[in-house]
Motif scaffolding. Structure first.
Motif, PDB file in Angstrom:
ATOM      1  N   ASP A  61       0.849  -0.658   0.203  1.00  0.00           N
ATOM      2  CA  ASP A  61       0.157   0.529  -0.323  1.00  0.00           C
ATOM      3  C   ASP A  61       0.954   1.062   0.099  1.00  0.00           C
ATOM      4  OD1 ASP A  61      -2.263   1.571   0.105  1.00  0.00           O
ATOM      5  OD2 ASP A  61      -2.835   1.340   2.291  1.00  0.00           O
ATOM      6  N   LEU A  62       1.782   1.303   0.640  1.00  0.00           N
ATOM      7  CA  LEU A  62       2.626   2.340   0.724  1.00  0.00           C
ATOM      8  C   LEU A  62       3.975   2.403  -0.433  1.00  0.00           C
ATOM      9  CD1 LEU A  62       3.411   2.703   4.945  1.00  0.00           C
ATOM     10  CD2 LEU A  62       1.424   3.745   3.592  1.00  0.00           C
ATOM     11  N   GLY A 103       5.340   8.461  27.694  1.00  0.00           N
ATOM     12  CA  GLY A 103       5.869   7.471  27.046  1.00  0.00           C
ATOM     13  C   GLY A 103       4.871   7.208  26.476  1.00  0.00           C
ATOM     14  N   MET A 104       3.760   6.600  27.124  1.00  0.00           N
ATOM     15  CA  MET A 104       2.832   5.799  27.343  1.00  0.00           C
ATOM     16  C   MET A 104       1.439   6.909  26.015  1.00  0.00           C
ATOM     17  SD  MET A 104       2.320   3.468  28.196  1.00  0.00           S
ATOM     18  CE  MET A 104       4.247   3.158  28.548  1.00  0.00           C
ATOM     19  N   GLY A 105       1.549   8.369  26.629  1.00  0.00           N
ATOM     20  CA  GLY A 105       0.998   8.975  25.249  1.00  0.00           C
ATOM     21  C   GLY A 105       1.852   8.856  23.596  1.00  0.00           C
ATOM     22  N   ALA A 106       3.121   8.771  23.508  1.00  0.00           N
ATOM     23  CA  ALA A 106       4.437   8.725  22.388  1.00  0.00           C
ATOM     24  C   ALA A 106       3.680   7.589  21.321  1.00  0.00           C
ATOM     25  CB  ALA A 106       5.587   8.609  22.991  1.00  0.00           C
ATOM     26  N   ILE A 107       2.956   5.980  22.781  1.00  0.00           N
ATOM     27  CA  ILE A 107       2.841   5.151  21.828  1.00  0.00           C
ATOM     28  C   ILE A 107       1.684   5.304  21.512  1.00  0.00           C
ATOM     29  CG2 ILE A 107       2.200   2.727  22.582  1.00  0.00           C
ATOM     30  CD1 ILE A 107       4.589   3.177  24.721  1.00  0.00           C
ATOM     31  N   THR A 108       0.581   6.024  22.019  1.00  0.00           N
ATOM     32  CA  THR A 108      -0.491   6.243  21.603  1.00  0.00           C
ATOM     33  C   THR A 108      -0.807   7.073  20.375  1.00  0.00           C
ATOM     34  OG1 THR A 108      -1.553   5.651  24.135  1.00  0.00           O
ATOM     35  CG2 THR A 108      -2.970   6.983  22.155  1.00  0.00           C
ATOM     36  N   ALA A 109      -0.270   8.261  20.759  1.00  0.00           N
ATOM     37  CA  ALA A 109       0.361   8.567  19.336  1.00  0.00           C
ATOM     38  C   ALA A 109       0.280   8.469  18.083  1.00  0.00           C
ATOM     39  CB  ALA A 109       0.635  10.389  19.824  1.00  0.00           C
ATOM     40  N   GLY A 110       1.507   7.604  18.158  1.00  0.00           N
ATOM     41  CA  GLY A 110       2.525   7.152  16.939  1.00  0.00           C
ATOM     42  C   GLY A 110       1.275   5.436  16.899  1.00  0.00           C
ATOM     43  N   VAL A 111       1.221   5.055  16.956  1.00  0.00           N
ATOM     44  CA  VAL A 111       0.266   3.752  16.415  1.00  0.00           C
ATOM     45  C   VAL A 111      -0.654   4.273  15.976  1.00  0.00           C
ATOM     46  CG1 VAL A 111      -0.591   1.821  17.336  1.00  0.00           C
ATOM     47  CG2 VAL A 111       1.483   2.241  18.378  1.00  0.00           C
ATOM     48  N   LEU A 112      -1.466   5.363  17.214  1.00  0.00           N
ATOM     49  CA  LEU A 112      -3.263   6.031  15.881  1.00  0.00           C
ATOM     50  C   LEU A 112      -2.865   6.469  15.146  1.00  0.00           C
ATOM     51  CD1 LEU A 112      -5.628   6.086  16.223  1.00  0.00           C
ATOM     52  CD2 LEU A 112      -5.746   7.752  17.770  1.00  0.00           C
ATOM     53  N   ALA A 113      -1.249   7.374  14.569  1.00  0.00           N
ATOM     54  CA  ALA A 113      -0.925   8.154  13.555  1.00  0.00           C
ATOM     55  C   ALA A 113      -0.598   7.512  12.265  1.00  0.00           C
ATOM     56  CB  ALA A 113      -0.193   9.544  14.005  1.00  0.00           C
ATOM     57  N   ARG A 114       0.007   6.703  12.843  1.00  0.00           N
ATOM     58  CA  ARG A 114       1.187   5.874  11.670  1.00  0.00           C
ATOM     59  C   ARG A 114      -0.128   5.044  10.386  1.00  0.00           C
ATOM     60  NH1 ARG A 114       4.501   0.319  13.638  1.00  0.00           N
ATOM     61  NH2 ARG A 114       2.386  -0.816  14.389  1.00  0.00           N
ATOM     62  N   ALA A 121       8.365   7.516   4.326  1.00  0.00           N
ATOM     63  CA  ALA A 121       8.626   8.085   5.330  1.00  0.00           C
ATOM     64  C   ALA A 121       7.619   8.768   6.242  1.00  0.00           C
ATOM     65  CB  ALA A 121       9.106   9.682   4.603  1.00  0.00           C
ATOM     66  N   ALA A 122       6.491   8.788   6.084  1.00  0.00           N
ATOM     67  CA  ALA A 122       5.328   9.210   7.493  1.00  0.00           C
ATOM     68  C   ALA A 122       5.434   8.178   8.441  1.00  0.00           C
ATOM     69  CB  ALA A 122       4.525   9.536   7.004  1.00  0.00           C
ATOM     70  N   PHE A 123       5.504   6.978   7.893  1.00  0.00           N
ATOM     71  CA  PHE A 123       5.027   5.513   8.182  1.00  0.00           C
ATOM     72  C   PHE A 123       5.956   5.432   9.245  1.00  0.00           C
ATOM     73  CE2 PHE A 123       4.929   1.071   9.004  1.00  0.00           C
ATOM     74  CZ  PHE A 123       3.381   1.105   9.181  1.00  0.00           C
ATOM     75  N   LEU A 124       7.294   5.543   8.796  1.00  0.00           N
ATOM     76  CA  LEU A 124       8.410   5.618   9.468  1.00  0.00           C
ATOM     77  C   LEU A 124       9.051   6.352  11.149  1.00  0.00           C
ATOM     78  CD1 LEU A 124      11.148   4.281   6.828  1.00  0.00           C
ATOM     79  CD2 LEU A 124      10.673   3.379   8.741  1.00  0.00           C
ATOM     80  N   THR A 127       5.772   5.216  13.313  1.00  0.00           N
ATOM     81  CA  THR A 127       6.716   4.314  13.953  1.00  0.00           C
ATOM     82  C   THR A 127       7.897   4.285  15.362  1.00  0.00           C
ATOM     83  OG1 THR A 127       6.279   2.747  12.507  1.00  0.00           O
ATOM     84  CG2 THR A 127       7.799   1.791  13.595  1.00  0.00           C
ATOM     85  N   ALA A 128       9.090   5.021  14.868  1.00  0.00           N
ATOM     86  CA  ALA A 128       9.722   5.870  15.705  1.00  0.00           C
ATOM     87  C   ALA A 128       9.491   6.840  16.631  1.00  0.00           C
ATOM     88  CB  ALA A 128      11.121   6.863  14.900  1.00  0.00           C
ATOM     89  N   LEU A 129       8.215   7.679  16.295  1.00  0.00           N
ATOM     90  CA  LEU A 129       7.925   8.307  17.943  1.00  0.00           C
ATOM     91  C   LEU A 129       6.937   7.281  18.639  1.00  0.00           C
ATOM     92  CD1 LEU A 129       6.278  10.637  19.170  1.00  0.00           C
ATOM     93  CD2 LEU A 129       3.967  10.911  18.050  1.00  0.00           C
ATOM     94  N   ALA A 130       6.260   6.402  18.022  1.00  0.00           N
ATOM     95  CA  ALA A 130       5.879   5.700  19.231  1.00  0.00           C
ATOM     96  C   ALA A 130       7.160   4.401  19.936  1.00  0.00           C
ATOM     97  CB  ALA A 130       4.976   4.371  18.137  1.00  0.00           C
ATOM     98  N   LEU A 131       8.096   3.440  18.950  1.00  0.00           N
ATOM     99  CA  LEU A 131       9.210   3.287  19.726  1.00  0.00           C
ATOM    100  C   LEU A 131      10.214   4.175  20.866  1.00  0.00           C
ATOM    101  CD1 LEU A 131      10.596   1.465  16.751  1.00  0.00           C
ATOM    102  CD2 LEU A 131       9.052   0.779  18.519  1.00  0.00           C
TER     103      LEU A 131
END
Length: 427
Positions: A61-62, A103-114, A121-124, A127-131
């Motif tokens: 897809d990407l 960190g929990m906020g970053a995981i939530t935002a990163g997983v949802l936004a990706r 590039a945006a996906f990576l 994903t890095a934000l969540a990680l």
């Protein structure tokens, strides 16, 4: 003792002694804190393990190339090392509970936004934000356990490890059927895991408010002295043990299903076998830290777990379809070196500050050590077309892992080793 013990006992008076008991609100806060730790641990692997089964539709897809897909496989270890090194500085400034909450906020935002990313590039990046959230939580959860549960390090590390194993297995098992149930779109299948992050965030916010931690800036009475951690042989041994066990774990997660499929086992069964290696860690991860924490050293556990791995890799190399469930269990038991090393990190330092510095060093250096392993295993397989070489490499890798582990498992404290030469002379 549990977090409720932060409430000091009532001062003694001339009256007869009373049994020290935490107040009801403090007791409930202790339970909430333990649940919050478990909820955070559940979120530390779905960012990675939910993606693996859905990688093909994501790539299609990407428009993701094979090279970029390989980079995506290396991103977790890179993020764990990079952001893990930054975690203690952030914790000293605003407190570890605040950092884990972020960190929990970053995981939530990163997983949802990706899941809404329109390009590679945006996906990576997302994903890095969540990680990044995963990385700081990886490092600091053992710290808050040591600080707020000093007399229950073993049971709390067990709870943490068990929840982490459960999250790992859950994401790997249900990502594909969950995606199918949601209409077959990978974006829903990945985005739904943001719900786990949001739940953990909701649990950590009241803990953050109740504890009201302050950063340990210079000049504060409770600020831990910065240790020259690289002087500690135990710290280096811990980093080596952590890195080599992580190498084996990532190789297993990435290649075990392929090993079984190449032996003639169907995809469904091979997926179930991979799930077994992860599910076996759920009960063991709860029991093992408790047993390990009761001993002066943990060398026996290091040897036993390495022996399981050698036997499992040998079986996979010479008779993968002969007793696949046995090999899956043995490899899964070997991967329980992860909860063991977390327990040892909590035991090899005297204070929460020492645990923080040991944790970031062992995990940061360890994840850097783990980066080449999966790449090398893939290269050996591609060059030979057989699994004898890769599995032999993994079995041999358990020898230095065991040697590092035997050194790290000795009953020592890094504060006694990581001192300046002048201080050692004075002592």
């Amino acid at each position: 003792m549990p977090p409720a013990a932060d409430t000091t006992a009532s001062p003694r008076t001339g009256a007869r002694p009373q049994t020290e008991r935490p107040s009801a609100p403090a007791k409930y806060l202790g339970v909430l804190f333990a649940v919050a730790i478990a909820a955070a641990a559940v979120n530390l692997r779905p960012v990675v393990t939910s993606l693996g089964p859905l990688l093909d539709p994501v790539r299609a897809d990407l428009g993701m190339s094979s090279t970029l897909a390989g980079l995506l496989a290396a991103v977790p270890s890179l993020c764990f090392a990079l952001f893990g090194f930054l975690a203690p500085a952030a914790a000293r400034r605003i407190g570890p509970i605040a950092v884990i909450t972020a960190g929990m906020g970053a995981i939530t935002a990163g997983v949802l936004a990706r899941s809404f990313a329109g390009g590679t590039a945006a996906f990576l990046l997302l994903t890095a934000l969540a990680l990044a959230g995963v990385a700081v939580s990886n490092v600091l959860l053992p710290v808050v356990i040591k600080r707020y549960f000093p007399e229950k390090v073993g049971p709390m590390i067990g709870l943490y490890s068990m929840a982490l194993s459960a999250g790992t297995a859950l994401a790997a098992l249900v990502s594909v059927p969950l995606t199918s149930a949601l209409g077959g779109d990978w974006r829903y299948g990945l985005g739904v895991w943001a719900g786990l992050g949001a739940l953990a965030l909701v649990l950590w916010l009241p803990v953050l408010i109740a504890k009201r931690e302050r950063g340990e800036r210079a000049g504060s009475a409770g600020a831990p002295a910065k240790l020259p951690i690289t002087r500690s042989r135990t710290a280096w041994a811990m980093a080596g043990y952590f890195g080599l066990q992580a190498t084996g774990a990532y190789v297993v997660m990435g290649f075990l299903s392929k090993i079984f499929q190449d032996s003639g086992i169907d995809k469904g069964t091979s997926g179930a076998l991979l799930a077994v290696t992860m599910v076996i860690g759920v009960p063991v991860s709860f029991v093992l830290p408790n047993l390990a924490a009761r001993r002066g050293d943990q060398r026996l556990f290091v040897v036993v777990l390495a022996s399981f791995g050698i036997a499992g890799y040998a079986g996979l190399a010479f008779a993968p379809a002969g007793a696949p469930w046995v090999w899956a269990v043995l490899v899964g038991l070997s991967n329980c070196a992860f909860p063991l090393v977390l327990t040892m990190i909590g035991l090899r330092a005297r204070t929460a500050g020492g645990v923080a510095q040991l944790s970031v060093f062992a995990q940061g250096v360890g994840y850097l050590i783990s980066i080449p392993g999966p790449i090398l295993v893939g290269w050996i397989y591609q060059a030979t077309g057989r699994w004898y070489g890769p599995l032999g490499f993994l079995a041999l890798l358990l020898v230095p892992q065991m040697l590092f582990g035997l050194r790290a498992a000795r009953a020592r404290h890094v504060e006694d080793e990581a001192v300046h030469p002048a201080e050692r002379v004075k002592a």
